[in-house]
Design an enzyme around this catalytic site. Structure first.
Site, short mmCIF file in Angstrom:
data_model
loop_
_atom_site.label_atom_id
_atom_site.label_comp_id
_atom_site.label_asym_id
_atom_site.label_seq_id
_atom_site.Cartn_x
_atom_site.Cartn_y
_atom_site.Cartn_z
N ASP A 203 13.74 101.33 -4.63
CA ASP A 203 13.06 100.36 -3.74
C ASP A 203 14.03 99.26 -3.30
O ASP A 203 14.05 98.87 -2.12
CB ASP A 203 11.87 99.74 -4.47
CG ASP A 203 10.73 100.72 -4.68
OD1 ASP A 203 10.72 101.77 -4.02
OD2 ASP A 203 9.86 100.44 -5.54
N GLU A 267 51.24 104.21 0.63
CA GLU A 267 50.21 103.78 1.58
C GLU A 267 50.86 103.05 2.75
O GLU A 267 50.53 103.29 3.92
CB GLU A 267 49.22 102.88 0.84
CG GLU A 267 47.99 102.46 1.61
CD GLU A 267 47.11 101.54 0.78
OE1 GLU A 267 45.93 101.87 0.61
OE2 GLU A 267 47.62 100.51 0.29
#
Length: 481
Positions: A203, A267
């Site tokens: 929820d 990277e």
């Protein structure tokens, strides 16, 4: 799909009988993992110690949820969390009959060392020394109070000295970015996408993502991803107790060392800016999914999980121009839970990892490359599943290590192994080449760019998480009166 409502009293026996951390992470910032090998001839002593001492220490899921509710209402922190896990050798040591038929997951019965053809892990002779030895049990302690956790660990070690040998001890510690989100040592928010077993958590997920599960599929508020999970995903009936609602779970522990300096340099060498790392991981460092945006800064990024990679083969192919197939989160969780042709359901598991090792520099500061660690830091990977063979090993072997998964275009070249945890046989570290999107969102690809594996598996083991009634059953009959 049935979700557990903690406020429904009919669930009380289940919550009381299963260990915590399986259906929801324990939430503590520090952990200690004690690996024990029981001594020959001390079987009755070890069994009695588990039944009398540890069975009362182990944290039930009911207690974990009670502490969660108390913290939400009154901000009272939970106490020390304790978990106990047994290997197949541990069950045999304790004299449990028919282990190979009652706990019949082949991977569990073999143990991690014998599964190299599946996992492509390094040879056990290259593992850290403690993991080369046979372990019978692992005890998990977790707390936000480090001193209290250390005292509890010392007590366990001292009390077990007469019948057990400590073969390894590992320590975990949460690290966070400037937003307070938990990250791993490469700097990326971790643990966002998890199966949810509790009704109130689903929820909250729907409310956070402004999603309505009852909306028509083509409506903007219809969820793009379904996080709900049935307890069958992780729970197995405990075969060594007749008490109803008594379940356990198969458990994987792996120590994964990260070469942060090497990763950050590689990277940077991609010359793709922040998109380079996002393409490798599938998210930017703050958690923003690269399939949705070409820059970090998505509102709520550290918790955002309402996306997929397309529901048609055409959409799946198009999404690869924004999130490559070799991206870690795409390889290990394609999200719609099916391969692109929609025929075969793919496995998921409940991950409960925590970083290990300390970084000299705060992660919110960008130090020069020479200040990043090359060893001594990483992730203590942990997962719960109904079957190690059908869940963890399928994800590692068929998905992460498979250069042809996923490949929605028949006959097309393979897209490469998982850029973060993918492994190749007898190559440690493995060297890979990948084609990245040359321009975000467009089909053109770069030339094949090299990228080395910067995560090294240093050891681990397969366990089963027993139910609490089984642990209590180990108490000698005379002690029950």
């Amino acid at each position: 799909m049935k979700l557990i409502d903690p406020m429904d009293f009919s669930n009380d026996p289940l919550l009381s009988n299963i260990q915590g951390n399986i259906l929801k992470g324990h939430g503590r910032d520090y952990t200690t993992h004690i690996f024990l090998q029981f001594q020959k001839g001390k079987e009755k002593t070890a069994s009695a110690w588990i039944g009398i001492y540890l069975a009362e220490k182990v944290t039930s899921f009911k207690k974990q949820l009670w502490e969660r509710e108390r913290f939400k209402r009154n901000r009272v922190p939970g106490g020390i969390f304790t978990g106990l896990f047994l290997t197949a050798a541990g069950y045999a040591y304790l004299g449990m009959p028919e282990v190979d038929t009652k706990l019949d997951d082949k991977a569990f019965l073999d143990g991690m060392k014998k599964r190299l053809p599946i996992t492509c892990d390094p040879d056990p002779k290259d593992w850290e020394q403690g993991f080369r030895k046979e372990a019978h049990a692992m005890i998990l302690l977790a707390d936000d109070n480090v001193a209290r956790m250390e005292l509890a660990a010392r007590e366990i070690v001292e009390l077990s000295e007469g019948f057990a040998t400590v073969v390894a001890v590992e320590y975990g510690n949460v690290i966070r970015n400037e937003n307070g989100d938990g990250i791993e040592h490469f700097g990326y928010v971790d643990g966002i996408s998890q199966p949810l077993f509790l009704k109130d958590e689903v929820d909250e997920w729907m409310k956070f993502h402004n999603a309505d599960p009852k909306a028509p599929k083509d409506h903007p508020s219809s969820p793009k991803f379904d996080p709900t999970a049935d307890t069958d995903l992780v729970l197995v009936k405990d075969p060594y107790t007749d008490e109803p609602d008594s379940f356990g779970s198969y458990f994987v522990f792996r120590k994964l060392e990260q070469n942060v300096k090497g990763f950050k340099e590689a990277e940077e060498d991609l010359e793709l800016g922040e998109l380079g790392g996002a393409y490798l991981v599938g998210r930017f460092e703050d958690g923003s999914p690269v399939v949705l945006t070409d820059d970090e800064g998505l509102i709520g990024a550290g918790n955002y999980n309402n996306f997929n990679y397309g529901n048609t083969p055409q959409a799946v192919v198009a999404s690869a121009s924004r999130c490559p197939y070799f991206a870690h989160i795409r390889k290990t969780n394609p999200r719609d839970n099916k391969i692109p042709d929609g025929k075969r359901v793919l496995p998921v598991m409940a991950r409960r990892g925590i970083p290990f090792g300390q970084r000299d520099k705060k992660t919110a500061i960008a130090p020069c490359k020479e200040e990043f660690p090359e060893k001594g830091v990483g992730l203590l990977f942990m997962s719960y599943q109904r079957s190690i063979e059908d869940q963890f090993e399928v994800i590692q072997h068929n998905m992460a290590n498979n250069p042809d998964f996923p490949n929605p275009i028949p006959g097309a070249p393979g897209t490469g192994v998982d850029a973060i945890i993918g492994q190749l046989k007898d190559q440690h570290p493995a060297k890979h080449e990948y084609q990245f999107p040359a321009h975000y969102g467009k089909p053109a690809l770069t030339a094949r760019l090299p990228f080395t594996q910067f995560v090294t598996m240093k050891g681990g083991e397969y366990f089963f998480t027993p139910s609490i009634p089984f642990l209590r059953s180990l108490k000698p009959s005379s002690a029950n009166h």
